[in-house]
Design a protein around this motif. Structure first.
Motif, mmCIF file in Angstrom:
data_model
loop_
_atom_site.group_PDB
_atom_site.id
_atom_site.type_symbol
_atom_site.label_atom_id
_atom_site.label_comp_id
_atom_site.label_asym_id
_atom_site.label_seq_id
_atom_site.Cartn_x
_atom_site.Cartn_y
_atom_site.Cartn_z
ATOM 1 N N PHE A 81 0.961 -1.338 0.215
ATOM 2 C CA PHE A 81 -0.103 0.085 -0.151
ATOM 3 C C PHE A 81 0.952 1.172 -0.030
ATOM 4 C CE2 PHE A 81 -1.564 3.418 2.724
ATOM 5 C CZ PHE A 81 -2.675 3.626 2.038
ATOM 6 N N PHE A 82 1.793 1.224 0.839
ATOM 7 C CA PHE A 82 2.754 2.480 0.908
ATOM 8 C C PHE A 82 3.640 2.711 -0.372
ATOM 9 C CE2 PHE A 82 1.901 1.684 5.435
ATOM 10 C CZ PHE A 82 1.195 2.891 5.757
ATOM 11 N N LEU A 83 4.133 1.480 -0.880
ATOM 12 C CA LEU A 83 5.043 1.381 -1.783
ATOM 13 C C LEU A 83 3.895 2.317 -3.314
ATOM 14 C CD1 LEU A 83 7.413 0.752 -3.413
ATOM 15 C CD2 LEU A 83 6.281 -1.563 -4.066
ATOM 16 N N VAL A 84 2.817 1.674 -3.394
ATOM 17 C CA VAL A 84 1.980 1.939 -4.524
ATOM 18 C C VAL A 84 1.490 3.475 -4.277
ATOM 19 C CG1 VAL A 84 -0.009 1.387 -5.517
ATOM 20 C CG2 VAL A 84 1.294 -0.135 -4.799
ATOM 21 N N GLN A 85 1.167 3.985 -2.980
ATOM 22 C CA GLN A 85 0.892 5.330 -2.691
ATOM 23 C C GLN A 85 1.765 6.071 -3.001
ATOM 24 O OE1 GLN A 85 -2.302 5.512 -2.906
ATOM 25 N NE2 GLN A 85 -3.335 5.823 -0.886
ATOM 26 N N GLY A 86 3.137 5.838 -2.600
ATOM 27 C CA GLY A 86 4.227 6.677 -3.023
ATOM 28 C C GLY A 86 4.521 6.834 -4.289
ATOM 29 N N LEU A 87 4.232 5.805 -5.173
ATOM 30 C CA LEU A 87 4.455 6.185 -6.640
ATOM 31 C C LEU A 87 3.340 6.734 -7.150
ATOM 32 C CD1 LEU A 87 5.708 2.365 -7.312
ATOM 33 C CD2 LEU A 87 7.200 4.335 -7.245
ATOM 34 N N LEU A 88 2.183 6.594 -6.648
ATOM 35 C CA LEU A 88 0.947 7.638 -7.323
ATOM 36 C C LEU A 88 1.274 8.936 -7.042
ATOM 37 C CD1 LEU A 88 -2.108 5.162 -6.481
ATOM 38 C CD2 LEU A 88 -1.251 5.594 -8.741
ATOM 39 N N ILE A 89 1.965 9.397 -5.781
ATOM 40 C CA ILE A 89 1.853 10.703 -5.379
ATOM 41 C C ILE A 89 3.111 11.270 -6.160
ATOM 42 C CG2 ILE A 89 2.864 12.128 -3.545
ATOM 43 C CD1 ILE A 89 1.339 10.306 -1.522
ATOM 44 N N LEU A 90 4.271 10.174 -6.633
ATOM 45 C CA LEU A 90 5.417 10.743 -7.450
ATOM 46 C C LEU A 90 4.710 11.077 -8.721
ATOM 47 C CD1 LEU A 90 8.195 11.091 -8.237
ATOM 48 C CD2 LEU A 90 8.463 8.496 -8.390
ATOM 49 N N THR A 91 3.941 10.263 -9.477
ATOM 50 C CA THR A 91 3.361 10.229 -10.700
ATOM 51 C C THR A 91 2.448 11.894 -10.704
ATOM 52 O OG1 THR A 91 3.192 7.909 -10.909
ATOM 53 C CG2 THR A 91 2.129 9.225 -12.310
ATOM 54 N N CYS A 92 1.769 11.852 -9.656
ATOM 55 C CA CYS A 92 0.789 12.906 -9.779
ATOM 56 C C CYS A 92 1.805 14.381 -9.755
ATOM 57 C CB CYS A 92 -0.171 13.089 -8.381
ATOM 58 S SG CYS A 92 -1.390 11.751 -8.550
ATOM 59 N N ALA A 93 2.800 14.061 -8.882
ATOM 60 C CA ALA A 93 3.418 15.543 -8.991
ATOM 61 C C ALA A 93 4.206 15.752 -10.217
ATOM 62 C CB ALA A 93 4.588 15.271 -7.680
ATOM 63 N N LEU A 94 4.807 14.773 -10.867
ATOM 64 C CA LEU A 94 5.325 14.914 -12.211
ATOM 65 C C LEU A 94 4.438 15.333 -13.208
ATOM 66 C CD1 LEU A 94 7.743 11.717 -12.171
ATOM 67 C CD2 LEU A 94 8.479 14.153 -11.516
ATOM 68 N N LEU A 95 3.112 14.785 -13.125
ATOM 69 C CA LEU A 95 1.965 15.121 -14.268
ATOM 70 C C LEU A 95 1.741 16.593 -14.161
ATOM 71 C CD1 LEU A 95 -0.064 12.078 -14.010
ATOM 72 C CD2 LEU A 95 1.182 12.878 -16.064
ATOM 73 N N MET A 96 1.845 17.288 -12.880
ATOM 74 C CA MET A 96 1.219 18.793 -12.551
ATOM 75 C C MET A 96 2.675 19.369 -11.769
ATOM 76 S SD MET A 96 -2.036 18.332 -13.103
ATOM 77 C CE MET A 96 -3.042 19.304 -12.212
ATOM 78 N N PRO A 97 3.482 19.771 -12.773
ATOM 79 C CA PRO A 97 4.740 20.242 -12.010
ATOM 80 C C PRO A 97 4.693 21.559 -11.159
ATOM 81 C CG PRO A 97 4.582 20.526 -14.594
ATOM 82 C CD PRO A 97 3.549 19.575 -14.245
ATOM 83 N N TYR A 98 3.645 22.283 -11.822
ATOM 84 C CA TYR A 98 3.402 23.599 -11.261
ATOM 85 C C TYR A 98 2.758 23.373 -9.800
ATOM 86 C CZ TYR A 98 4.745 25.935 -15.442
ATOM 87 O OH TYR A 98 5.505 26.246 -16.427
ATOM 88 N N SER A 99 1.889 22.226 -9.696
ATOM 89 C CA SER A 99 1.234 21.919 -8.390
ATOM 90 C C SER A 99 2.025 20.760 -7.576
ATOM 91 C CB SER A 99 -0.039 21.426 -8.794
ATOM 92 O OG SER A 99 -0.965 22.205 -9.465
ATOM 93 N N SER A 100 3.254 20.592 -8.143
ATOM 94 C CA SER A 100 3.899 19.433 -7.298
ATOM 95 C C SER A 100 4.036 19.763 -5.620
ATOM 96 C CB SER A 100 5.243 19.153 -7.995
ATOM 97 O OG SER A 100 6.091 20.388 -8.190
ATOM 98 N N PRO A 101 4.614 21.104 -5.412
ATOM 99 C CA PRO A 101 4.896 21.313 -4.119
ATOM 100 C C PRO A 101 3.635 21.003 -3.086
ATOM 101 C CG PRO A 101 5.760 22.986 -5.387
ATOM 102 C CD PRO A 101 5.057 22.082 -6.371
ATOM 103 N N ALA A 102 2.168 21.294 -3.925
ATOM 104 C CA ALA A 102 1.097 21.146 -3.063
ATOM 105 C C ALA A 102 0.717 19.602 -3.140
ATOM 106 C CB ALA A 102 -0.231 21.915 -3.804
ATOM 107 N N VAL A 103 1.153 18.910 -4.172
ATOM 108 C CA VAL A 103 1.026 17.392 -4.093
ATOM 109 C C VAL A 103 1.820 16.947 -2.865
ATOM 110 C CG1 VAL A 103 1.094 15.490 -5.349
ATOM 111 C CG2 VAL A 103 0.121 17.365 -6.270
#
Length: 405
Positions: A81-103
């Motif tokens: 769970f933690f491994l997948v959630q971390g990867l999802l957060i990483l993906t979200c941050a990379l997809l939204m570079p201007y919003s990455s700090p908030a993510v």
């Protein structure tokens, strides 16, 4: 037992912790939704990419789905769970570079906080925290926002402190409830055990009292009536009348003892027993019934506790009854003496003796077993020696100062 083992071994505790996780997911869901809204707004300000936003939204939905169903994941597989959630957060941050700090600032501390509630073990929580820090630094450096990294680190640290503090307090309350629940269940089990032991002790007490009063007394009356019958057969009427008088006295004594036993069941008190007088009465009844003379010596100085007096008297009575029924003795010795802190009982005869290895093996012979049980109850020691020249029974009982007052 640590909380992890408690969790693994107790189905009720697992259900309770799962209930707490279910309760905790609502505020987390609200927070994560706010982070999503803030991320989209920031990205819109700097230029919205619909494809990235759509993939970002899908990843976010998966992230929320996993969060919502965390309690269904087996505890041995929760690291996934933690491994997948971390990867999802990483993906979200990379997809939204201007919003990455908030993510990153909004979601990674929450993930660390969840690890506190799931693991409650410093080593595993530290691993999750390190994993999240790696994601944070990697994302910030990958996106080339070194200046933002310096700027966001204090915010990330502040958010991490707030979330970890909140999670620690929240789950401490959870574990406190679990420990209280466990203590209550253990207390309930102990209470049931005490009730069972009490009932077992009462059954043993009833069995002893029935044996030492009714069974023993009726056996004595039967022996006396047999003697009456034998004397009547031989035409010895006067001797028969003597035994009839003894039998009537014995019957009255048995009735009194039975009533006393009933009273003791209602009010457990043996404090009023006059020990020396009662031992003397036992000896006189034995001599009248059997014609066997007893060499007695009774020397008691201290005021004995009621339980010791009651059990000691019944032990002496049982010894004399055994001599009457089995020993074929013509001399008996009864000594009751007191040494510093010790009550010493001794009953000896010159009868036929018996095989001590057969104690407890014959059905229907419970006298010596009852003696052993009485000695155990008053914390004493019982020593039985028997030879073809006679039987020697010694009992030593500790007298604790102040018990008889």
């Amino acid at each position: 037992m640590n909380i992890l083992n408690m969790f693994k071994n107790d189905k009720n505790l697992q259900n309770e912790i799962n209930d707490e996780i279910i309760v905790a997911r609502f505020p987390v869901l609200l927070w994560v939704s706010l982070v999503y809204a803030a991320s989209v707004i920031l990205q819109v300000v700097y230029g919205l990419n619909w494809v990235n936003t759509l993939i970002f939204t899908l990843c976010y939905i998966v992230h929320l789905y996993l969060h919502w169903n965390l309690y269904k994941i087996p505890k041995t597989k929760v690291w996934i769970f933690f491994l997948v959630q971390g990867l999802l957060i990483l993906t979200c941050a990379l997809l939204m570079p201007y919003s990455s700090p908030a993510v990153l600032i909004g979601l990674l501390p929450v993930l660390i906080g969840q690890s506190i509630g799931i693991y409650y073990q410093k080593r595993k929580i530290t691993l999750v925290a390190l994993y999240c820090l790696v994601i944070f630094f990697y994302t910030m450096l990958y996106l080339g926002n070194q200046y933002d990294l310096y700027l966001m680190m204090p915010l990330f640290s502040l958010m991490l402190i707030l979330v970890v503090s909140y999670a620690s307090l929240f789950f401490q309350q959870v574990h406190a409830r679990i420990r209280t629940h466990t203590f209550l269940r253990d207390l309930e089990k102990a209470h049931k055990k005490v009730e069972e032991l009490t009932l077992a002790n009462e059954r043993q007490r009833l069995a002893r009292d029935l044996h030492d009063t009714l069974a023993q007394g009726v056996a004595g009356i039967i022996m006396q009536l047999e003697a009456v019958n034998a004397h009547l057969t031989n035409g010895n009427t006067s001797r028969s009348q003597e035994f009839l008088q003894i039998s009537m006295g014995q019957a009255r004594r048995i009735l009194a003892e039975a009533r006393l036993a009933i009273d003791n069941l209602r009010v457990k008190s043996a404090a009023n027993i006059e020990f020396e007088e009662s031992v003397g009465n036992e000896i006189r009844r034995f001599t009248l019934a059997t014609g066997i003379h007893i060499h007695s010596q009774i020397e008691i100085v201290s005021l004995l506790p009621g339980t010791i007096k009651e059990h000691s008297l019944q032990i002496i009575s049982e010894c004399l009854m055994n001599i009457t029924k089995h020993a074929k003795a013509d001399s008996v010795w009864v000594n009751v003496s007191e040494r510093p802190g010790i009550l010493h009982l001794e009953v000896r005869d010159n009868g036929a003796g018996f095989d001590t290895n057969l104690i407890g093996q014959k059905t229907g012979h419970y006298g010596i077993l009852g003696m052993q049980e009485r000695v155990r109850l008053i914390g004493g020691n019982l020593d039985i020696k028997s030879r073809p020249t006679g039987t020697h029974i010694q009992i030593e009982v500790p007298i604790h100062e102040g018990e008889g007052k």
